[in-house]
Scaffold this motif. Sequence first.
Motif, short mmCIF file in Angstrom:
data_model
loop_
_atom_site.label_atom_id
_atom_site.label_comp_id
_atom_site.label_asym_id
_atom_site.label_seq_id
_atom_site.Cartn_x
_atom_site.Cartn_y
_atom_site.Cartn_z
N LEU A 205 0.80 -1.22 0.00
CA LEU A 205 0.00 0.00 0.00
C LEU A 205 0.83 1.27 0.00
O LEU A 205 0.48 2.24 -0.66
CB LEU A 205 -0.93 0.01 1.21
N ASP A 206 1.94 1.29 0.74
CA ASP A 206 2.76 2.50 0.80
C ASP A 206 3.63 2.67 -0.43
O ASP A 206 4.09 3.76 -0.73
CB ASP A 206 3.64 2.49 2.05
N GLY A 207 3.90 1.59 -1.16
CA GLY A 207 4.63 1.65 -2.41
C GLY A 207 6.08 2.06 -2.27
O GLY A 207 6.67 2.02 -1.21
N VAL A 208 6.64 2.49 -3.39
CA VAL A 208 8.03 2.94 -3.49
C VAL A 208 8.03 4.34 -4.08
O VAL A 208 7.40 4.59 -5.11
CB VAL A 208 8.84 1.98 -4.40
N MET A 209 8.72 5.28 -3.43
CA MET A 209 8.79 6.66 -3.92
C MET A 209 9.88 6.76 -4.98
O MET A 209 11.00 6.32 -4.77
CB MET A 209 9.11 7.61 -2.78
N THR A 210 9.53 7.31 -6.15
CA THR A 210 10.49 7.53 -7.22
C THR A 210 10.61 9.02 -7.50
O THR A 210 9.69 9.79 -7.22
CB THR A 210 10.07 6.80 -8.52
N ASP A 211 11.74 9.42 -8.08
CA ASP A 211 11.94 10.83 -8.45
C ASP A 211 11.07 11.19 -9.65
O ASP A 211 10.60 12.31 -9.77
CB ASP A 211 13.40 11.10 -8.81
N GLU A 212 10.89 10.24 -10.58
CA GLU A 212 10.23 10.53 -11.84
C GLU A 212 8.72 10.66 -11.74
O GLU A 212 8.12 11.56 -12.32
CB GLU A 212 10.57 9.48 -12.90
N VAL A 213 8.06 9.72 -11.06
CA VAL A 213 6.59 9.69 -11.07
C VAL A 213 5.95 9.65 -9.70
O VAL A 213 4.74 9.53 -9.59
CB VAL A 213 6.06 8.50 -11.91
N GLY A 214 6.73 9.72 -8.65
CA GLY A 214 6.17 9.64 -7.30
C GLY A 214 6.06 8.19 -6.85
O GLY A 214 6.89 7.36 -7.17
N VAL A 215 5.00 7.87 -6.12
CA VAL A 215 4.83 6.53 -5.54
C VAL A 215 4.31 5.54 -6.57
O VAL A 215 3.36 5.85 -7.30
CB VAL A 215 3.87 6.58 -4.34
N ILE A 216 4.94 4.37 -6.63
CA ILE A 216 4.44 3.28 -7.47
C ILE A 216 4.23 2.05 -6.59
O ILE A 216 4.92 1.85 -5.60
CB ILE A 216 5.37 2.96 -8.67
N THR A 217 3.23 1.25 -6.94
CA THR A 217 2.90 0.05 -6.18
C THR A 217 2.75 -1.12 -7.15
O THR A 217 2.72 -0.93 -8.37
CB THR A 217 1.59 0.22 -5.40
N GLY A 218 2.62 -2.31 -6.61
CA GLY A 218 2.39 -3.49 -7.44
C GLY A 218 3.67 -4.27 -7.67
O GLY A 218 4.61 -4.21 -6.89
N ASP A 219 3.71 -5.02 -8.78
CA ASP A 219 4.86 -5.85 -9.12
C ASP A 219 5.97 -4.99 -9.70
O ASP A 219 5.79 -4.34 -10.74
CB ASP A 219 4.46 -6.93 -10.13
N LEU A 220 7.11 -4.96 -9.02
CA LEU A 220 8.23 -4.12 -9.41
C LEU A 220 9.51 -4.94 -9.55
O LEU A 220 9.65 -5.98 -8.93
CB LEU A 220 8.47 -3.03 -8.35
N THR A 221 10.43 -4.43 -10.34
CA THR A 221 11.78 -4.98 -10.42
C THR A 221 12.73 -3.94 -9.85
O THR A 221 12.69 -2.78 -10.26
CB THR A 221 12.17 -5.31 -11.87
N VAL A 222 13.55 -4.36 -8.90
CA VAL A 222 14.54 -3.49 -8.28
C VAL A 222 15.90 -3.93 -8.80
O VAL A 222 16.26 -5.09 -8.68
CB VAL A 222 14.50 -3.59 -6.74
#
Length: 46
Positions: A11-28
Motif C-alpha cells: 500500500l505505501d509503495g516505493v517513492m520515485t523521483d520521476e513519477v512519485g509513488v508506485i505500487t504493485g509488481d516491481l523490479t529493483v
Amino acid sequence: MRRESDVEAGLDGVMTDEVGVITGDLTVATEGEGNQATIRVQYTGA
C-alpha cells in the motif's frame, strides 16, 4: 556488478523521483562500483 530482484510493493509503495509513488509488481535493480550504488525501480516487464 548488477543485481535484480522482483518484489511486490504494498500500500505505501516505493517513492520515485520521476513519477512519485508506485505500487504493485516491481523490479529493483542495484548496480555498484567501488563505494557507489545506483538503485533503479520499474514495473516488472516494463
